[in-house]
Scaffold this motif. Structure first.
Motif, PDB file in Angstrom:
ATOM      1  N   ASN A 137     -27.765 -40.961 -55.702  1.00 55.29           N
ATOM      2  CA  ASN A 137     -28.255 -42.181 -55.071  1.00 55.29           C
ATOM      3  C   ASN A 137     -28.265 -41.995 -53.559  1.00 55.29           C
ATOM      4  OD1 ASN A 137     -28.483 -43.452 -57.533  1.00 55.29           O
ATOM      5  ND2 ASN A 137     -26.618 -44.661 -57.316  1.00 55.29           N
ATOM      6  N   ILE A 138     -29.323 -42.453 -52.928  1.00 53.94           N
ATOM      7  CA  ILE A 138     -29.429 -42.410 -51.467  1.00 53.94           C
ATOM      8  C   ILE A 138     -29.802 -43.811 -50.996  1.00 53.94           C
ATOM      9  CG2 ILE A 138     -30.546 -41.358 -49.469  1.00 53.94           C
ATOM     10  CD1 ILE A 138     -31.404 -39.041 -51.319  1.00 53.94           C
ATOM     11  N   VAL A 139     -28.943 -44.425 -50.209  1.00 55.13           N
ATOM     12  CA  VAL A 139     -29.242 -45.748 -49.661  1.00 55.13           C
ATOM     13  C   VAL A 139     -30.074 -45.557 -48.395  1.00 55.13           C
ATOM     14  CG1 VAL A 139     -28.309 -47.912 -48.776  1.00 55.13           C
ATOM     15  CG2 VAL A 139     -27.085 -46.677 -50.584  1.00 55.13           C
ATOM     16  N   MET A 140     -31.290 -46.051 -48.415  1.00 51.84           N
ATOM     17  CA  MET A 140     -32.216 -45.891 -47.288  1.00 51.84           C
ATOM     18  C   MET A 140     -31.975 -46.998 -46.269  1.00 51.84           C
ATOM     19  SD  MET A 140     -36.361 -45.594 -47.477  1.00 51.84           S
ATOM     20  CE  MET A 140     -37.380 -45.573 -45.996  1.00 51.84           C
ATOM     21  N   ILE A 141     -31.492 -46.603 -45.093  1.00 53.66           N
ATOM     22  CA  ILE A 141     -31.141 -47.555 -44.047  1.00 53.66           C
ATOM     23  C   ILE A 141     -32.064 -47.317 -42.855  1.00 53.66           C
ATOM     24  CG2 ILE A 141     -29.286 -48.480 -42.614  1.00 53.66           C
ATOM     25  CD1 ILE A 141     -27.331 -47.018 -44.546  1.00 53.66           C
ATOM     26  N   ASP A 142     -32.958 -48.255 -42.617  1.00 55.68           N
ATOM     27  CA  ASP A 142     -33.940 -48.103 -41.525  1.00 55.68           C
ATOM     28  C   ASP A 142     -33.243 -47.872 -40.193  1.00 55.68           C
ATOM     29  OD1 ASP A 142     -36.001 -48.454 -43.298  1.00 55.68           O
ATOM     30  OD2 ASP A 142     -36.307 -50.577 -42.852  1.00 55.68           O
ATOM     31  N   GLY A 143     -33.721 -46.899 -39.452  1.00 52.13           N
ATOM     32  CA  GLY A 143     -33.192 -46.617 -38.132  1.00 52.13           C
ATOM     33  C   GLY A 143     -31.906 -45.805 -38.142  1.00 52.13           C
ATOM     34  N   ILE A 157     -33.676 -43.174 -54.540  1.00 51.31           N
ATOM     35  CA  ILE A 157     -33.698 -43.728 -53.187  1.00 51.31           C
ATOM     36  C   ILE A 157     -33.667 -45.244 -53.315  1.00 51.31           C
ATOM     37  CG2 ILE A 157     -34.975 -43.872 -51.009  1.00 51.31           C
ATOM     38  CD1 ILE A 157     -36.209 -41.129 -51.763  1.00 51.31           C
ATOM     39  N   MET A 158     -32.570 -45.832 -52.856  1.00 51.21           N
ATOM     40  CA  MET A 158     -32.325 -47.256 -53.022  1.00 51.21           C
ATOM     41  C   MET A 158     -32.522 -47.998 -51.706  1.00 51.21           C
ATOM     42  SD  MET A 158     -28.717 -46.740 -55.059  1.00 51.21           S
ATOM     43  CE  MET A 158     -28.490 -48.490 -55.445  1.00 51.21           C
ATOM     44  N   GLY A 159     -32.971 -49.211 -51.799  1.00 51.14           N
ATOM     45  CA  GLY A 159     -33.124 -50.024 -50.606  1.00 51.14           C
ATOM     46  C   GLY A 159     -31.791 -50.569 -50.117  1.00 51.14           C
ATOM     47  N   PHE A 160     -31.624 -50.598 -48.828  1.00 56.02           N
ATOM     48  CA  PHE A 160     -30.429 -51.191 -48.224  1.00 56.02           C
ATOM     49  C   PHE A 160     -30.443 -52.701 -48.427  1.00 56.02           C
ATOM     50  CE2 PHE A 160     -29.219 -53.545 -44.321  1.00 56.02           C
ATOM     51  CZ  PHE A 160     -27.837 -53.441 -44.423  1.00 56.02           C
ATOM     52  N   ASN A 169     -26.064 -57.956 -40.604  1.00 63.82           N
ATOM     53  CA  ASN A 169     -27.173 -58.571 -39.878  1.00 63.82           C
ATOM     54  C   ASN A 169     -28.424 -57.688 -39.807  1.00 63.82           C
ATOM     55  OD1 ASN A 169     -25.752 -60.981 -39.198  1.00 63.82           O
ATOM     56  ND2 ASN A 169     -24.653 -59.852 -37.594  1.00 63.82           N
ATOM     57  N   ARG A 170     -28.373 -56.549 -40.451  1.00 64.82           N
ATOM     58  CA  ARG A 170     -29.546 -55.674 -40.481  1.00 64.82           C
ATOM     59  C   ARG A 170     -30.557 -56.166 -41.520  1.00 64.82           C
ATOM     60  NH1 ARG A 170     -28.773 -49.372 -39.245  1.00 64.82           N
ATOM     61  NH2 ARG A 170     -27.196 -49.490 -37.607  1.00 64.82           N
ATOM     62  N   LYS A 171     -31.813 -55.804 -41.315  1.00 68.77           N
ATOM     63  CA  LYS A 171     -32.858 -56.219 -42.247  1.00 68.77           C
ATOM     64  C   LYS A 171     -32.845 -55.323 -43.486  1.00 68.77           C
ATOM     65  CE  LYS A 171     -36.055 -58.036 -38.761  1.00 68.77           C
ATOM     66  NZ  LYS A 171     -37.422 -57.933 -38.183  1.00 68.77           N
ATOM     67  N   PRO A 172     -33.142 -55.908 -44.638  1.00 72.01           N
ATOM     68  CA  PRO A 172     -33.225 -55.076 -45.846  1.00 72.01           C
ATOM     69  C   PRO A 172     -34.377 -54.090 -45.750  1.00 72.01           C
ATOM     70  CG  PRO A 172     -34.083 -57.272 -46.271  1.00 72.01           C
ATOM     71  CD  PRO A 172     -33.463 -57.317 -44.904  1.00 72.01           C
ATOM     72  N   ILE A 217     -39.772 -47.758 -49.169  1.00 71.31           N
ATOM     73  CA  ILE A 217     -39.034 -47.036 -50.208  1.00 71.31           C
ATOM     74  C   ILE A 217     -40.008 -46.268 -51.094  1.00 71.31           C
ATOM     75  CG2 ILE A 217     -37.534 -47.258 -52.228  1.00 71.31           C
ATOM     76  CD1 ILE A 217     -36.409 -49.796 -50.916  1.00 71.31           C
ATOM     77  N   MET A 218     -41.103 -46.907 -51.476  1.00 72.18           N
ATOM     78  CA  MET A 218     -42.090 -46.248 -52.323  1.00 72.18           C
ATOM     79  C   MET A 218     -42.725 -45.062 -51.610  1.00 72.18           C
ATOM     80  SD  MET A 218     -41.900 -47.642 -55.186  1.00 72.18           S
ATOM     81  CE  MET A 218     -43.266 -46.711 -55.872  1.00 72.18           C
TER      82      MET A 218
END
Length: 309
Positions: free
Chosen positions: A208-214, A237-240, A250-253, A259-260
């Motif tokens: 599993n990889i949590v994708m965290i923007d930035g 690849i999972m969404g944060f 407080n970060r955006k999902p 992700i796609m």
């Protein structure tokens, strides 16, 4: 009596066709049960907060209650009788399965013994599965295999300590706490070493990889390429998900479109899972169709959250 350390007595077939997380087709036919026997965790992730008693949340790290191994066996036995399509027993928290190794081990031993004593051709074969952050994998890999676990999910969010230091607040390894790049480097080293050991022992590894923007989004293809080298079966690849009370609350999902796109990029290197449902640590039933409320008495309202650990 079943000798739990005699692998000749334990089925070792690697089965993906009946494991809903390892096969997109299996998710429409087979059920799983997660047994929440592992409350403690040995790392602190900035995106995570593990809560009890919140039936309205569907995400990893959440459970209505933590079970001891004996209660977990009883829960398994009840579900086994109710669901003829049950094919997977997993331990996925609410903390880390290996950080609670004695409880995890005891639970699997009890279920293995129960399955051996009550072999029933009317039921599907059970796959045993664990989820872990991988910190203790190098030292426990052989014991995991001896317990007939043939599917292991490891969460790897970075292979660069500088990036990892932005994701992991602390790493507790055998009673010593490490932070910053030192902690991230220790965790990453053990994750990669442990994954390689599992693959060499013929375990199917999903990462599993949590994708965290930035933070780690642009780094993910590099992670996937490394995992392919190690022989990983698939990556998810999972969404944060922003969690109240976490450092990253407080970060955006993560945007599902991003992700796609990332899955398409990484799919050129390694098979991608695209049907993840962010399962709870006490999930029961088919993916996306939890039936624990039908089998067990579930509270309708959440009480105050109590952090696991």
């Amino acid at each position: 009596m079943l000798n739990l350390h005699n692998t000749d007595q334990i089925k070792s077939k690697l089965n993906t066709t009946t494991h809903p997380c390892y096969s997109s087709k299996a998710q429409h036919k087979y059920a799983r049960i997660h047994l929440p026997v592992a409350p403690a965790c040995n790392i602190s992730c900035n995106y995570c907060r593990r809560d009890y008693d919140c039936v309205n949340e569907s995400r990893p790290g959440v459970t209505s209650k933590v079970l001891d191994p004996e209660a977990a066996l009883e829960r398994f036995q009840i579900v086994r009788k109710k669901l003829n399509n049950l094919s997977v027993v997993g331990i996925a928290g609410p903390g880390d399965a290996l950080a609670n190794w004695e409880k995890t081990k005891r639970t699997l031993e009890l279920i293995l013994q129960d399955e051996h004593e009550n072999n029933d051709d009317c039921h599907s074969e059970i796959n045993f599965c664990l989820s872990t952050n991988g910190l203790l994998l190098p030292e426990l890999a052989e014991q995991i295999v001896a317990l007939n676990v043939r599917h292991v999910t490891v969460t790897v969010n970075s292979i660069d300590p500088k990036i990892g230091a932005q994701i992991y607040n602390s790493v507790n390894y055998h009673g010593i706490t490490y932070t910053g790049t030192e902690g991230a480097e220790l965790l990453i080293r053990n994750q990669l070493e442990g994954i390689k050991k599992l693959v060499d022992l013929k375990v199917l590894v999903k990462v599993n990889i949590v994708m965290i923007d930035g933070t780690n989004d642009s780094h993910i293809p590099e992670i996937v390429k490394k995992l392919k080298e190690l022989g990983v079966f698939t990556t998810n690849i999972m969404g944060f998900i922003p969690v109240k009370g976490s450092v990253f609350e407080n970060r955006k999902p993560t945007d599902p479109k991003n992700i796609m796109k990332m899955r398409l990029i990484c799919g050129k290197h390694l098979q991608q899972m695209s049907h993840c449902k962010h399962c709870r640590a006490d999930a029961v039933g088919m993916l996306g169709k939890d039936c624990s409320g039908e089998i067990f008495e579930i509270r309708k309202k959440c009480k105050n959250h109590v952090e696991a650990g």
